[in-house]
Design a protein around this motif. Structure first.
Motif: not given
Length: 275
Positions: A98, A264, A266-268, A270-273
């Motif tokens: 973050s 949005t 940031y969420r992508v 964090r969850k991405g590879d």
């Protein structure tokens, strides 16, 4: 917070060393110099003279130049770091994702907004030195509008950068987004809706969702309170929100839109590879 500030400062120092920043600063500084050379501070339009006339022209040029500069330079941030293999090094350090992401956004905002503001501030300082009237209230509103516009497209850039897997894809997506928003400017594509007899209120609302359109309409409102050039759309805007209400909308909506896009992204992210 300290990690965020360090990430922001790292992005600022990297951007200042990049060639694109020198060209970027030269463009906006050169625009102001050219406007002074052509004597726009001595001309008159719709009762506006002095620095007001220069600001009117400068703000209209920013509509076309600033968004594409921000998008192209920002989309390479996350996508470029992914291609360069920086993520592996970053994940080995005690830096939260973050702090890295939002620090990069804060640093990039400082870099893209600083030349735009300094060009305006330099014009105001020179006008004061030459004893040309400086409309400080108009200067403050234009500065706030530029902050909102820059933050909006910075958020779009961070979202595209998080979604794209390569710098080339990110740059293509940025250009397509800018092109679509530009086509919707001044209700170009929405003319189809008018032809199909859709309610004018709905057409105007769809147009103002575009941050480019809301910014440009607010700029028009500042030097043309009746917004004559917009035709019937002006009645819908002024009757629904009023002049002050619409200015508040034009400042708040791009900021909210850019923040949502960045969140949005940031969420992508964090969850991405990441690697």
């Amino acid at each position: 917070m300290s990690a965020l500030l360090r990430a922001a400062w790292l992005d600022i120092t990297e951007s200042l060393r990049a060639r694109w920043f020198g060209f970027y600063a030269l463009v906006f500084g050169g625009i102001v110099v050219v406007l002074f050379v052509f004597g726009l501070t001595e001309s008159r339009i719709l009762g506006f003279t002095g620095l007001s006339r220069l600001l009117v022209t400068y703000i209209q040029l920013c509509v076309a130049i600033l968004p594409i500069f921000i998008l192209i330079t920002t989309v390479r941030s996350v996508a470029g770091d992914r291609e360069a293999g920086i993520f592996e090094y970053m994940l080995s350090l005690p830096v939260p994702l973050s702090a890295w992401y939002w620090g990069k956004m804060v640093g990039r905002f400082s870099v893209v907004f600083l030349p735009v503001f300094l060009a305006m501030a330099g014009a105001a300082a020179w006008s004061s030195f030459q004893e040309i009237g400086v409309p400080w209230d108009l200067f403050a509103v234009y500065t706030a509008l530029l902050v909102a516009l820059a933050w909006s497209f910075l958020g779009f850039g961070m979202l595209i950068s998080a979604l794209a897997r390569s710098s080339d894809v990110a740059q293509t997506g940025a250009f397509l987004l800018w092109l679509v928003l530009l086509l919707f400017l001044d209700l170009i594509l929405l003319g189809v809706m008018v032809r199909d007899r859709m309610p004018l209120e709905l057409v105007v609302s769809l147009a103002l969702v575009n941050p480019l359109q809301s910014f440009r309409t607010a700029a028009i409102l500042l030097f043309d309170p009746q917004m004559v050039v917009l035709g019937p759309a002006a009645y819908v805007i002024l009757d629904s929100l009023g002049a002050k209400g619409y200015l508040a909308f034009a400042l708040a909506w791009p900021v909210c839109l850019g923040t949502l896009a960045a969140w949005t992204g940031y969420r992508v992210f964090r969850k991405g590879d990441l690697p």
